[in-house]
Write a protein that holds these residues in place. Structure first.
Motif, PDB file in Angstrom:
ATOM      1  N   VAL A 167      13.494 -28.741 -31.583  1.00  0.00           N
ATOM      2  CA  VAL A 167      14.087 -27.421 -31.374  1.00  0.00           C
ATOM      3  C   VAL A 167      14.243 -27.150 -29.883  1.00  0.00           C
ATOM      4  O   VAL A 167      15.252 -26.583 -29.440  1.00  0.00           O
ATOM      5  CB  VAL A 167      13.228 -26.325 -32.039  1.00  0.00           C
ATOM      6  N   ASP A 168      13.259 -27.569 -29.084  1.00  0.00           N
ATOM      7  CA  ASP A 168      13.357 -27.396 -27.632  1.00  0.00           C
ATOM      8  C   ASP A 168      14.630 -28.033 -27.091  1.00  0.00           C
ATOM      9  O   ASP A 168      15.367 -27.417 -26.313  1.00  0.00           O
ATOM     10  CB  ASP A 168      12.143 -28.023 -26.925  1.00  0.00           C
ATOM     11  N   GLU A 169      14.877 -29.263 -27.505  1.00  0.00           N
ATOM     12  CA  GLU A 169      16.058 -29.982 -27.025  1.00  0.00           C
ATOM     13  C   GLU A 169      17.343 -29.339 -27.539  1.00  0.00           C
ATOM     14  O   GLU A 169      18.349 -29.280 -26.825  1.00  0.00           O
ATOM     15  CB  GLU A 169      15.971 -31.446 -27.460  1.00  0.00           C
ATOM     16  N   ALA A 170      17.311 -28.850 -28.777  1.00  0.00           N
ATOM     17  CA  ALA A 170      18.493 -28.184 -29.343  1.00  0.00           C
ATOM     18  C   ALA A 170      18.802 -26.890 -28.595  1.00  0.00           C
ATOM     19  O   ALA A 170      19.965 -26.598 -28.288  1.00  0.00           O
ATOM     20  CB  ALA A 170      18.266 -27.898 -30.829  1.00  0.00           C
ATOM     21  N   VAL A 171      17.762 -26.114 -28.308  1.00  0.00           N
ATOM     22  CA  VAL A 171      17.958 -24.843 -27.590  1.00  0.00           C
ATOM     23  C   VAL A 171      18.497 -25.103 -26.190  1.00  0.00           C
ATOM     24  O   VAL A 171      19.371 -24.376 -25.699  1.00  0.00           O
ATOM     25  CB  VAL A 171      16.640 -24.040 -27.549  1.00  0.00           C
ATOM     26  N   GLU A 172      17.988 -26.146 -25.534  1.00  0.00           N
ATOM     27  CA  GLU A 172      18.499 -26.487 -24.205  1.00  0.00           C
ATOM     28  C   GLU A 172      19.975 -26.883 -24.288  1.00  0.00           C
ATOM     29  O   GLU A 172      20.775 -26.557 -23.405  1.00  0.00           O
ATOM     30  CB  GLU A 172      17.684 -27.633 -23.598  1.00  0.00           C
ATOM     31  N   ALA A 173      20.346 -27.603 -25.364  1.00  0.00           N
ATOM     32  CA  ALA A 173      21.743 -28.021 -25.531  1.00  0.00           C
ATOM     33  C   ALA A 173      22.652 -26.829 -25.826  1.00  0.00           C
ATOM     34  O   ALA A 173      23.822 -26.818 -25.433  1.00  0.00           O
ATOM     35  CB  ALA A 173      21.850 -29.060 -26.650  1.00  0.00           C
ATOM     36  N   LEU A 174      22.126 -25.814 -26.502  1.00  0.00           N
ATOM     37  CA  LEU A 174      22.925 -24.629 -26.833  1.00  0.00           C
ATOM     38  C   LEU A 174      23.324 -23.855 -25.581  1.00  0.00           C
ATOM     39  O   LEU A 174      24.415 -23.276 -25.519  1.00  0.00           O
ATOM     40  CB  LEU A 174      22.144 -23.703 -27.775  1.00  0.00           C
ATOM     41  N   GLY A 175      22.418 -23.836 -24.592  1.00  0.00           N
ATOM     42  CA  GLY A 175      22.694 -23.051 -23.395  1.00  0.00           C
ATOM     43  C   GLY A 175      22.709 -21.563 -23.717  1.00  0.00           C
ATOM     44  O   GLY A 175      22.086 -21.098 -24.676  1.00  0.00           O
ATOM     45  N   LEU A 206      20.587 -23.589 -36.137  1.00  0.00           N
ATOM     46  CA  LEU A 206      20.985 -24.220 -34.877  1.00  0.00           C
ATOM     47  C   LEU A 206      22.442 -24.682 -34.937  1.00  0.00           C
ATOM     48  O   LEU A 206      23.168 -24.591 -33.933  1.00  0.00           O
ATOM     49  CB  LEU A 206      20.067 -25.397 -34.571  1.00  0.00           C
ATOM     50  N   GLN A 207      22.869 -25.175 -36.077  1.00  0.00           N
ATOM     51  CA  GLN A 207      24.273 -25.601 -36.220  1.00  0.00           C
ATOM     52  C   GLN A 207      25.216 -24.408 -36.116  1.00  0.00           C
ATOM     53  O   GLN A 207      26.283 -24.499 -35.499  1.00  0.00           O
ATOM     54  CB  GLN A 207      24.459 -26.327 -37.547  1.00  0.00           C
ATOM     55  N   ALA A 208      24.823 -23.277 -36.725  1.00  0.00           N
ATOM     56  CA  ALA A 208      25.642 -22.062 -36.630  1.00  0.00           C
ATOM     57  C   ALA A 208      25.721 -21.590 -35.183  1.00  0.00           C
ATOM     58  O   ALA A 208      26.786 -21.175 -34.701  1.00  0.00           O
ATOM     59  CB  ALA A 208      25.059 -20.969 -37.517  1.00  0.00           C
ATOM     60  N   PRO A 259      22.151 -32.201 -30.099  1.00  0.00           N
ATOM     61  CA  PRO A 259      21.798 -33.617 -29.872  1.00  0.00           C
ATOM     62  C   PRO A 259      21.940 -34.412 -31.172  1.00  0.00           C
ATOM     63  O   PRO A 259      21.752 -33.880 -32.267  1.00  0.00           O
ATOM     64  CB  PRO A 259      20.326 -33.543 -29.422  1.00  0.00           C
ATOM     65  N   THR A 260      22.289 -35.674 -31.048  1.00  0.00           N
ATOM     66  CA  THR A 260      22.455 -36.518 -32.233  1.00  0.00           C
ATOM     67  C   THR A 260      21.097 -36.887 -32.809  1.00  0.00           C
ATOM     68  O   THR A 260      20.099 -36.964 -32.098  1.00  0.00           O
ATOM     69  CB  THR A 260      23.221 -37.794 -31.878  1.00  0.00           C
TER      70      THR A 260
END
Length: 546
Positions: A69-77, A277-279, A289-290
């Protein structure tokens, strides 16, 4: 015996002692050898995966990719998703501010309505904050067990209904009862900060959490404007009705709030977290991230919402100091809000009063339009306080920013000791309130950052409960002690700020630039990492012996 001692240490570090306590050294080695070529080492509270097939330095390049989730949130910006979340959670914060500002506005009117004393006026504020204190930890546990969104929805709905009933109170003590229940509902509103912070990337988190506090300033200013136009024409009951409406609006709007992805992962629902996260990624027009979304904690709720873990060895000092900071900040902030009304009502020209007939207050002395205008002026201090905090919090860090703002608040509070005209008094209050407001915002930034996901909501809830203790006491300083001398509250609030300064600098952790933790104990992770490496080493060492 040497082998037994070494292996016992390994098993204890890996939490395996109970499973293998009755085995001899040879039996233990035999058990390890029987794992086979395709052995699996389980890591506890380490990295961001519940189970790893091999140590990190031996992972196959073809192994399935994962992300947290940390990496996903960072990718979301920060994009449209966070902007929508800012507005929704900001509505809750605005409604909370209106209810708090209302406390300083209705006391004079209630004194005229029911001829109540200063102690009874103080009880109005005390009942609200008592309800908030009793419910803060309750709502924190509800949010940690059932989700941030559900907790926020129910808490604001309770606050709205009880606020409306407060305006219908036929008697003073009935009013106290309903105000206490209103406070019980408001106690859950700070959880909006928890939900908001969990969707913010590290680089923007502090600034965004502080900026959402601008909704608090908007709510406080709007309440002062509302009182300016409503009180003289329609009375305090109409003001209470109108002040409760934003809580109801948020309760309806909360159905559009997303649930925290961190909460879904911690509660064992990764599919829900991934959907959220996808939404968010689609709304922000970015790619996640993949790979597969994985959790850094084991699924389940056994450790979630456990207040006792806040006082574990690695969190005890932080928790105790935060409790002190929150209590002092609320005591000083709400005290200055209430004390401003007292100063403007006083008959002491040296402290902002309009008539030089001593410091005693009449039982019934309603606020005038001039008083409401001056209250509005001091309330506007919330905005420069926010701006200054935004500018320096990432430069100085959370701890030093809080300490600096406590120091400036103390200096300008002590300056109220001098004999000054009303304009100068208003300016001093303006500056003092700006910086104590900023210190409050820093506390709201620091607290969700320093606790792991499993303890974040309950940690914020207990801190909020301690803040209510400070707020419960402060009316008796601002409204009751001031009858004896206006200098007494000035000295008390100034000294309290000095203690807040010391507590801020004593915090053991600086969270500037730090990712929000999904893990409970870094020390535990390091110990388990060491013990796992030792097990692998022993496996290789004993492979050719016995």
């Amino acid at each position: 015996m040497g082998d037994k001692a070494i292996l016992t240490e390994v098993l204890e570090a890996s939490n395996l002692t109970e499973a293998y306590v009755d085995l001899t050294a040879k039996q233990l080695i035999k058990e390890i050898r029987h794992v086979g070529d395709d052995f699996s080492v389980r890591y506890s509270n380490l990295d961001d995966r519940n189970e790893l097939g091999e140590p990190s330095d031996q992972i196959s390049p073809d192994q399935e990719k994962t992300f947290t989730v940390d990496e996903a949130v960072e990718a979301l910006g920060f994009g449209r998703f966070q902007l929508k979340l800012s507005i929704l959670t900001g509505m809750a914060w605005m409604a909370d501010a209106m209810e708090m500002m209302l406390l300083s506005l209705i006391s004079p009117a209630l004194a005229c309505q029911w001829q109540i004393s200063s102690v009874q006026q103080a009880l109005v504020t005390t009942c609200v904050f008592s309800g908030m204190m009793l419910s803060s930890t309750f709502w924190g546990k509800i949010c940690d067990r059932f989700g941030r969104r559900k907790g926020l929805t129910f808490s604001t709905l309770v606050a709205c209904v009880m606020g409306v009933l407060s305006g219908m109170s036929p008697h003073f003590y009935v009013l106290l009862f309903f105000r206490g229940l209103t406070g019980f509902g408001i106690g859950g509103v700070p959880q909006s900060v928890t939900l908001y912070a969990e969707f913010l990337p590290t680089a923007q988190r502090a600034k965004c959490v502080v900026l959402i506090e601008s909704f608090w300033a908007i709510g406080a200013v709007f309440e002062a404007l509302l009182a300016y136009f409503v009180m003289e024409s329609f009375g305090w009951r109409a003001l209470m009705f109108l002040s409760s409406l934003p809580l109801g609006i948020f309760a309806v709007a909360s159905f559009w709030l997303p649930e925290s992805a961190r909460f879904d992962m911690a509660s064992g629902h990764p599919e829900r977290a991934l959907e959220t996260l996808q939404a968010a990624a689609r709304m922000n027009r970015v790619q996640l991230p993949t790979g597969r979304l994985v959790s850094s904690t084991k699924a389940g709720s056994d450790s979630r919402g456990d207040i006792g873990n806040l006082l574990s060895p690695d969190l005890r000092k932080t928790t105790l100091l935060l409790w002190c900071i929150w209590a002092i900040t609320a005591f000083s902030y709400y005290g200055m809000v209430l004390f401003t009304t007292v100063l403007f009502q006083s008959h002491d020209e040296c402290h902002g009063g309009l008539f030089s007939n001593g410091t005693a207050l009449e039982v019934c002395q309603p606020l005038t339009r001039s008083d409401y205008f001056d209250l509005l002026s001091t309330t506007l201090a919330e905005f420069p306080g926010l701006i200054i905090t935004v500018l320096i919090i990432e430069w100085f860090g959370r701890k030093k920013t809080m300490a600096l703002e406590y120091a400036i608040f103390a200096v300008f509070t002590f300056m109220l000791y001098f004999c000054l005209d009303r304009f100068t008094v208003t300016v001093l209050i303006f500056v003092a309130r700006a910086f104590i407001s900023g210190a409050f915002q820093c506390a709201y930034v620091y607290t969700p950052e320093v606790y792991p996901t499993t303890l974040r909501a309950v940690g914020l809830g207990t801190c909020s409960a301690m803040a209510r203790i400070g707020a419960i006491v402060t009316p008796f300083v601002a409204q009751v002690a001031s009858e004896q001398s206006l200098s007494l509250p000035i000295g008390i609030y100034g000294v309290a700020a000095v203690f807040g300064l010391i507590a801020s600098l004593s915090l053991p952790i600086e969270t500037k630039g730090r990712q929000m933790m999904m893990r409970f104990s870094l020390v535990t992770a390091i110990c388990v990492n060491f013990s796992t490496d030792l097990q692998i080493s022993l496996l290789k060492k004993t492979d050719g012996t016995q």
